[in-house]
Scaffold this active site. Structure first.
Site, PDB file in Angstrom:
ATOM      1  N   LYS A 197       1.051  -0.742  -0.140  1.00  0.00           N
ATOM      2  CA  LYS A 197      -0.010  -0.199  -0.088  1.00  0.00           C
ATOM      3  C   LYS A 197       1.083   1.428   0.093  1.00  0.00           C
ATOM      4  O   LYS A 197       2.081   1.347   0.628  1.00  0.00           O
ATOM      5  CB  LYS A 197      -0.346   0.249   1.281  1.00  0.00           C
ATOM      6  CG  LYS A 197      -0.273  -0.397   2.805  1.00  0.00           C
ATOM      7  CD  LYS A 197      -1.590  -0.094   3.743  1.00  0.00           C
ATOM      8  CE  LYS A 197      -0.487  -0.610   5.380  1.00  0.00           C
ATOM      9  NZ  LYS A 197      -1.066  -0.926   6.323  1.00  0.00           N
TER      10      LYS A 197
ATOM     11  N   ARG B 276     -10.087  -0.312  14.774  1.00  0.00           N
ATOM     12  CA  ARG B 276     -10.899   0.542  13.620  1.00  0.00           C
ATOM     13  C   ARG B 276     -11.970   0.130  12.455  1.00  0.00           C
ATOM     14  O   ARG B 276     -13.177   0.534  12.939  1.00  0.00           O
ATOM     15  CB  ARG B 276      -9.435   0.342  12.439  1.00  0.00           C
ATOM     16  CG  ARG B 276      -8.607   1.285  12.898  1.00  0.00           C
ATOM     17  CD  ARG B 276      -7.318   1.558  11.818  1.00  0.00           C
ATOM     18  NE  ARG B 276      -7.009   0.458  11.354  1.00  0.00           N
ATOM     19  CZ  ARG B 276      -5.475   0.283  10.975  1.00  0.00           C
ATOM     20  NH1 ARG B 276      -5.031   1.195  11.158  1.00  0.00           N
ATOM     21  NH2 ARG B 276      -4.833  -0.764  10.175  1.00  0.00           N
TER      22      ARG B 276
ATOM     23  N   TYR C 139      14.410  31.063   5.488  1.00  0.00           N
ATOM     24  CA  TYR C 139      13.434  32.468   6.319  1.00  0.00           C
ATOM     25  C   TYR C 139      13.260  31.898   7.443  1.00  0.00           C
ATOM     26  O   TYR C 139      13.670  31.364   8.622  1.00  0.00           O
ATOM     27  CB  TYR C 139      12.467  30.953   5.782  1.00  0.00           C
ATOM     28  CG  TYR C 139      11.724  31.164   4.467  1.00  0.00           C
ATOM     29  CD1 TYR C 139      11.390  32.427   4.302  1.00  0.00           C
ATOM     30  CD2 TYR C 139      11.617  30.266   3.500  1.00  0.00           C
ATOM     31  CE1 TYR C 139      10.970  32.447   2.818  1.00  0.00           C
ATOM     32  CE2 TYR C 139      11.121  30.148   2.260  1.00  0.00           C
ATOM     33  CZ  TYR C 139      11.064  31.299   1.803  1.00  0.00           C
ATOM     34  OH  TYR C 139      11.039  32.184   0.467  1.00  0.00           O
TER      35      TYR C 139
ATOM     36  N   MET D 228      10.553  24.908   0.504  1.00  0.00           N
ATOM     37  CA  MET D 228       9.839  23.817  -0.459  1.00  0.00           C
ATOM     38  C   MET D 228      11.011  23.383  -0.685  1.00  0.00           C
ATOM     39  O   MET D 228      10.534  21.876  -1.236  1.00  0.00           O
ATOM     40  CB  MET D 228       9.026  24.831  -0.979  1.00  0.00           C
ATOM     41  CG  MET D 228       7.732  23.735  -1.546  1.00  0.00           C
ATOM     42  SD  MET D 228       6.728  25.334  -2.527  1.00  0.00           S
ATOM     43  CE  MET D 228       5.451  25.889  -1.210  1.00  0.00           C
TER      44      MET D 228
END
Ligand SMILES: *Cc1c(COP(=O)(O)O)cnc(C)c1O
Length: 368
Positions: free
Chosen positions: A40, A136, A263, A310
């Protein structure tokens, strides 16, 4: 997101390590147990098609989390059994049947909804999910399980398996694990109709409770060579981390005492320092909380200084290294190593999350 191939930031996946890890676990579990590879979330960031194909000769099937992940494998030509571990909407049953994808049925309402919508269940393959304490998805009583199986069989559904999932198999304290195991064992033992496949073992259960495996295992994080417990429990036998992450220096500069970096000007040089910029940032899953952590350059740990942006990260070098010098973010260099578990410790999370967050912007290359 498009994979950025013209940038030196790459993840390399060693498929030999992937195969060796599965074989190591198989050697330590009962012979009769089937192996399902959990691929997955793009095989925990490693690439689901490549990993699934590499494992084809040595596994019995695959587990994914949703129908699209299953379809991806079918479209890649993989014909072995695929079990979707999450709940698939009844509307998608036709598609699942057509592609021979096995669904998880976890509650009676799902069947009711399918019936209300007049969906033809005949020929659909399913495994029943029991909630033995994870809280769950899954049925919580024998009565419900018996009723659901009876209704499914009546609708000519193939009830191939029944399974549960442990909440604490990766912890030293076995109390909750033992309670869940007892509940599931009792329930399966008392079923009016017992499906052929019975499974409960994720990686942690396969590693530390290999005496309690039913007749199949669902291996996830161990395939990728990581310890499911982080550092809490020691691996009973060695595994090899399959993924390494590398980049290269794209700029080097000298800064003076008092100069700031990044930053928020959150880093201020105490003296003259050499700073290198790396082409990776939080959009790659190289998150801002890695400020203060380190990378490897020429076998030496170098601190990540200033905020992670980023697309760029800045590090302090012990001496000048030219543009293009290799930087290891996850992996080994000389005697030193940085693991996904080390990153997880820095970030206050688990190695699973570190790997899953590596974004599609990072190209994956395959060895072996
Ligand atoms: C993800 C998952 C697994 C695999 O877990 P690992 O800890 O990675 O081995 C097994 N079973 C279920 C139900 C899962 O959701």
């Amino acid at each position: 997101m498009i994979s950025s191939k013209h940038r030196p930031t790459v993840a390399t996946v060693d498929l030999n390590a992937i195969r060796a890890n599965v074989e190591a676990v198989q050697k330590h579990i009962p012979q009769r147990a089937k192996t399902f590879a959990v691929v997955k979330a793009n095989a925990y960031g490693h690439g689901s098609i490549e990993v699934s194909k590499a494992l084809l000769p040595i596994v019995d099937g695959y587990c994914v989390s949703n129908l699209d992940e299953a379809l991806e494998l079918r479209q890649a030509g993989i014909s072995k059994e695929i079990l979707v571990l999450g709940i698939v909407l009844p509307e998608e049953i036709d598609l699942a049947k057509k592609e021979k994808i096995t669904l998880t049925v976890a509650n009676l309402d799902w069947l009711k909804e399918a019936n209300q919508k007049d969906i033809d269940l005949k020929g659909c393959h399913v495994h029943l999910k029991i909630d033995s304490g994870m809280g769950r998805i899954g049925l919580r009583t024998l009565e419900e399980a018996d009723q659901l199986i009876a209704n499914l069989l009546e609708a000519e559904v193939k009830v191939d398996g029944i399974f549960t999932h442990f909440a604490t198999a990766d912890e030293a304290d076995n109390q909750k694990f033992t309670e869940q195991l007892q509940f599931f064992t009792d329930l399966v033992g008392a079923l009016a109709y017992k499906p052929a496949m019975v499974h409960a073992s994720n990686s942690a259960t396969s590693l530390w409770h290999s005496d309690t495996i039913f007749n199949a295992v669902r291996l996830g994080i161990v395939i990728y060579g990581l310890n499911p417990s982080g550092h809490a429990l020691e691996l009973p036998y060695p595994l090899k981390a399959a993924l390494s992450l590398e980049t290269a220096i794209v700029q080097v500069k000298k800064i003076n005492a008092g100069d700031t970096v990044g930053y928020g000007a959150s880093y201020k040089a105490k003296e003259e320092e050499i700073v290198a910029t790396l082409p990776i940032g939080y959009a790659d899953g190289w998150t801002r909380d890695l400020q203060g952590f380190h990378v490897l350059v020429d076998g030496q740990f170098c601190e990540i200084i200033g905020r992670v942006s980023m697309d760029q990260t800045t590090i302090r070098l012990p001496k000048y290294y030219p543009i293009g010098s290799k930087v290891t973010l996850i992996g080994q260099e000389a005697e030193q190593v940085i693991t996904a578990t080390d990153l997880a410790d820095q970030k206050g999370t688990i190695n699973y999350e570190v790997l899953c967050l590596l974004s599609d912007r990072i190209p994956r290359y395959y060895k072996n």
